[in-house]
Design a protein around this motif. Structure first.
Motif, short mmCIF file in Angstrom:
data_model
loop_
_atom_site.label_atom_id
_atom_site.label_comp_id
_atom_site.label_asym_id
_atom_site.label_seq_id
_atom_site.Cartn_x
_atom_site.Cartn_y
_atom_site.Cartn_z
N GLN A 129 -67.28 -20.16 -80.92
CA GLN A 129 -68.06 -21.02 -80.03
C GLN A 129 -69.55 -20.71 -80.18
O GLN A 129 -70.39 -21.59 -80.01
N LEU A 130 -69.86 -19.46 -80.55
CA LEU A 130 -71.26 -19.13 -80.81
C LEU A 130 -71.80 -19.95 -81.98
O LEU A 130 -72.98 -20.31 -82.01
N SER A 131 -70.90 -20.29 -82.93
CA SER A 131 -71.33 -21.08 -84.08
C SER A 131 -71.94 -22.41 -83.65
O SER A 131 -72.82 -22.96 -84.32
N LEU A 132 -71.48 -22.92 -82.51
CA LEU A 132 -72.04 -24.16 -81.98
C LEU A 132 -73.50 -23.92 -81.55
O LEU A 132 -74.38 -24.74 -81.82
N LEU A 133 -73.73 -22.78 -80.91
CA LEU A 133 -75.09 -22.45 -80.48
C LEU A 133 -75.95 -21.99 -81.66
O LEU A 133 -77.17 -21.93 -81.56
N ASP A 134 -75.29 -21.62 -82.77
CA ASP A 134 -76.02 -21.23 -83.97
C ASP A 134 -76.48 -22.44 -84.78
O ASP A 134 -77.12 -22.28 -85.82
N LEU A 135 -76.16 -23.63 -84.33
CA LEU A 135 -76.69 -24.84 -84.97
C LEU A 135 -78.08 -25.09 -84.40
O LEU A 135 -78.34 -26.07 -83.70
N GLU A 136 -79.00 -24.14 -84.69
CA GLU A 136 -80.30 -24.17 -84.00
C GLU A 136 -81.06 -25.48 -84.22
O GLU A 136 -81.72 -25.96 -83.31
N ASP A 137 -80.95 -26.02 -85.44
CA ASP A 137 -81.72 -27.24 -85.72
C ASP A 137 -81.06 -28.50 -85.15
O ASP A 137 -81.72 -29.52 -84.98
N GLU A 138 -79.78 -28.42 -84.88
CA GLU A 138 -79.04 -29.63 -84.47
C GLU A 138 -78.66 -29.62 -82.99
O GLU A 138 -78.31 -30.66 -82.44
N LEU A 139 -78.73 -28.46 -82.36
CA LEU A 139 -78.15 -28.30 -81.02
C LEU A 139 -78.72 -29.28 -80.00
O LEU A 139 -77.97 -29.95 -79.27
N LEU A 140 -80.03 -29.37 -79.93
CA LEU A 140 -80.64 -30.21 -78.89
C LEU A 140 -80.37 -31.69 -79.15
O LEU A 140 -80.17 -32.46 -78.22
N THR A 141 -80.32 -32.07 -80.42
CA THR A 141 -79.99 -33.45 -80.77
C THR A 141 -78.54 -33.75 -80.40
O THR A 141 -78.23 -34.79 -79.81
N LEU A 142 -77.67 -32.81 -80.74
CA LEU A 142 -76.25 -32.96 -80.41
C LEU A 142 -76.08 -33.15 -78.90
O LEU A 142 -75.32 -34.00 -78.44
#
Lengths: 431, 263
Positions: free
Chosen positions: B22-35
């Motif tokens: 689940q951390l991998s989701l938060l590790d999408l640093e460039d995509e997280l806020l868009t997602l």
């Protein structure tokens, strides 16, 4: 007299599954519990019979947020048992990858998990709606930390390049040089982060902890990857002295084992303890930032741990750049070793504090017994004491606000319940 | 993707695990806020206190089932989820904690805990698919964050995720890696392990240790013979298969075959 219960049945924005319960009778705090219901995974049992070289990969799986800490403590415990020393560029690489983990873990906590408490948001993502630039700065720093782990370790979560004796493949100078520009940018931004955290509003709480952290044997070096175990009340022992100094006991009000200093009591490890015991060893840049943030003369308020984490992030960027400047690739990526029957101890400073590993291995290189003491289980006693003191001083707060502040008090520790669980007694209690 | 009130609801659930997937989701640093703008993060306790009631359009489940309480909880999660995708070796195969399946769990408990009677645990660590129907399984210990993003995007778009089922060997060829087995005699699980990591270990001059679990149709028998030829002994072979995906059927069978083979 009426009884008040302040409860959170499922703590959010912590790593793992836990709950909190506080019971008040009038203004008197009757009971305080940080409850843990994360299912146990029995690492110490399943490590038996495995090859000693597997310990870094297996124990990494205890925690996806701080796998480098597990790999480092495991490697060093095995190297202690094998009688080998990992120095020079190999040690520098070990410290470098650890800097990446401090940045990644601290920035996740600081921006996404902890800051929302101070600014009144449910999450870092919700906070980004009003503070987009701040959150983006945090994500950039976190990404740079992860990138550093990837370049040295091959992967950010559960790196594949770490092994007992060193690494499978040492990076080239140019691999590390390629990181410089982004690390320099993030270092400047980390300075802004320290200032930003210093401007947050901190509840009052001053605690007289016994602080426990590593102290590096290298002069002027802030502890990350190794050192002696020292405390604010005079402990000063080699890693092998851990068991003689600390014990884990059952306390009447909790089903969880709490670590204590033998014949003394609860203690605190983690950023606050590291900073208090080693702040004269920070780089000039990090020391100045700490002074400017108002903690240059010390800090015993656990709510200010967010400032200390910001200072450590700045330090980690500074230290990573220094290590990259000085890096000369090693002649071999690892020190060779032959198994022998022995016991070894390893310690390092996980982002959340002291992480101790001890292994007994046989002549064929199989693990006979394993013991792992993670920082969150060591801090449990202090977490509950903080809660008790905070609640006692704020009984006039309405329930909802008191509950929020109690959660924040727990989050001050960045508790990693996934880590601690394998080592705690627990009962499953779900609402 | 839909906007406003029609945003699809995403939930992230944790069972016995390390939090890394689940951390991998938060590790999408460039995509997280868009997602987060495209979907409603309705339940994700590691990231947010705010929770929204189900049903959820997509549930991502991390971790394995190891307690009676969790065996019940996964049923509730399934009922509340239109699509349920399991992420990582714990959720898809039982994880490293499934090593208990090959041992006496009572003895495991008393090794770790002073008061074993407090511990409530099942004898086996099982994948989510052994408990409820699963719509898609994403391998990896941990999962690759870009594969995770693809699975989220594909599932919400009602298409099959583009996740290759071939082996790590293909990724090595693609990267131009020299084969560690052929060139250096290093034992490597790459030929039987599903791709997805990008051949990380061979790229570090190390044999693959199988953290993405078995590929679609692995020829473990042939690989075991090769590894023995390279000097691997029975305990080495057993350990190689009995790791983060020990309970995945193909690796479980390969480990048992190695165990039963003449010394």
């Amino acid at each position: 007299m009426s009884t008040r219960r302040i409860e959170t049945n499922y703590l959010a924005r912590v790593e793992g599954e836990g709950a909190m319960r506080v019971r008040l009778r009038g203004d008197e705090v009757e009971e305080v519990e940080l409850r843990i219901f994360e299912p146990p995974r029995f690492f110490e049992a399943l490590l038996r019979g495995r090859a000693l070289g597997e310990a870094p990969d297996i124990t990494a799986r205890i925690c996806g947020i701080c796998p480098v800490a597990y790999q480092t403590s495991a490697c060093q415990a095995m190297e202690d048992a094998l009688g080998i020393e990992v120095e020079g560029p190999l040690r520098a690489l070990r410290r470098l990858i650890y800097c990446g983990e401090w940045v990644e873990s601290h920035c996740l906590h600081l921006y996404m998990l902890h800051a929302p408490d101070f600014l009144g948001y449910e999450s870092g993502i919700a906070m980004a709606r009003d503070h987009r630039e701040v959150v983006e700065r945090g994500l950039r720093a976190k990404k740079a930390g992860n990138r550093l782990i990837e370049v040295v370790g091959g992967r950010a979560v559960h790196p594949v390049n770490v092994r007992v004796g060193g690494f499978y493949k040492a990076p080239e100078r140019r691999d590390l040089e390629a990181l410089r520009e982004e690390l320099e940018r993030c270092r400047s931004e980390a300075l802004e982060t320290v200032r930003w955290t210093a401007g947050l509003d901190f509840p009052d709480l001053e605690r007289d902890y016994e602080l426990v952290a590593l102290c590096s044997e290298v002069e002027d070096e802030y502890p990350i990857d190794r050192g002696r175990i020292v405390s604010s009340k005079g402990i000063d022992v080699a890693p092998a002295g851990f068991d003689a100094t600390f014990e884990e006991r059952q306390v009447p009000h909790s089903t969880a084992l709490h670590a204590r200093v033998r014949e003394r009591g609860a203690y605190l490890c983690g950023p606050l303890a590291r900073f208090e015991l080693n702040r004269e060893r920070l780089t000039p840049l990090a020391a100045e930032a700490a002074a400017e943030a108002g903690i240059g003369q010390g800090c015993r308020n656990p709510f200010r741990s967010i400032v200390v984490r910001a200072v450590e992030v700045l330090y980690a960027f500074d230290e990573a750049l220094r290590l990259i400047d000085a890096y000369e690739p090693p002649d071999a990526p690892a020190v060779e070793w032959e198994p022998r029957a022995a016991v070894g101890h390893g310690v390092s400073e996980a982002p959340r504090g002291l992480l101790y590993h001890r292994y007994e291995i046989d002549a064929g290189g199989e693990i006979v017994s394993a013991r792992i003491v993670p920082p969150t289980s060591q801090n449990q006693g202090s977490i509950e004491e903080d809660l008790r003191e905070f609640v006692a001083a704020h009984t006039s707060l309405p329930d909802a606000e008191l509950r929020d502040r109690c959660e924040q008090t727990i989050r001050n520790y960045d508790p990693c319940i996934s880590c601690s669980t394998h080592f705690l007694d627990l009962t499953v209690e779900r609402r | 993707m839909a906007a406003g009130k029609d945003k699809p609801k995403l939930a992230v659930w944790k069972f016995a695990s390390c939090d890394g997937c689940q951390l991998s989701l938060l590790d999408l640093e460039d995509e997280l806020l868009t997602l987060a703008e495209e979907i409603e993060i309705a339940y994700f306790l590691e990231a947010s206190r705010a929770t929204v009631e189900g049903p959820y359009d997509l549930s991502l489940v991390e971790g394995s089932v190891t307690t009676a309480a969790d065996a019940e909880r996964i049923q509730e999660v399934r009922r509340a989820s239109r699509r349920l995708v399991t992420i990582g070796a714990c959720a898809t195969a039982g994880g490293i904690q499934a090593l208990r399946n090959f041992a006496d769990v009572g003895e495991f408990v008393s090794t770790v805990y002073a008061s074993p009677s407090y511990i409530s645990t099942l004898e086996e660590s099982t994948p989510i698919s052994a408990n409820v129907p699963v719509d898609f399984e994403l391998h990896g210990c941990p999962v690759d964050r870009y594969q995770l993003l693809e699975v989220v995007a594909a599932t919400l778009a009602e298409r099959r995720p583009a996740i290759p089922a071939y082996s790590v060997c293909v990724e090595c060829k693609r990267r131009g890696n020299v084969c560690v087995t052929v060139a250096h005699g290093t034992p490597c699980l790459g030929p039987v392990t599903q791709a997805g990591c990008g051949a990380l270990c061979p790229s570090c001059d190390r044999g693959c240790y199988g953290c993405f679990g078995p590929m679609e149709s692995p020829n473990t028998e042939s690989l075991s013979a090769w590894m023995r030829g390279l000097g691997a002994e029975t305990p080495d072979l057993i350990r190689a298969y009995r790791n983060f995906n020990a309970n995945a059927p193909a690796f479980r069978a390969a480990g048992e075959r190695a165990e039963g083979a003449p010394q």
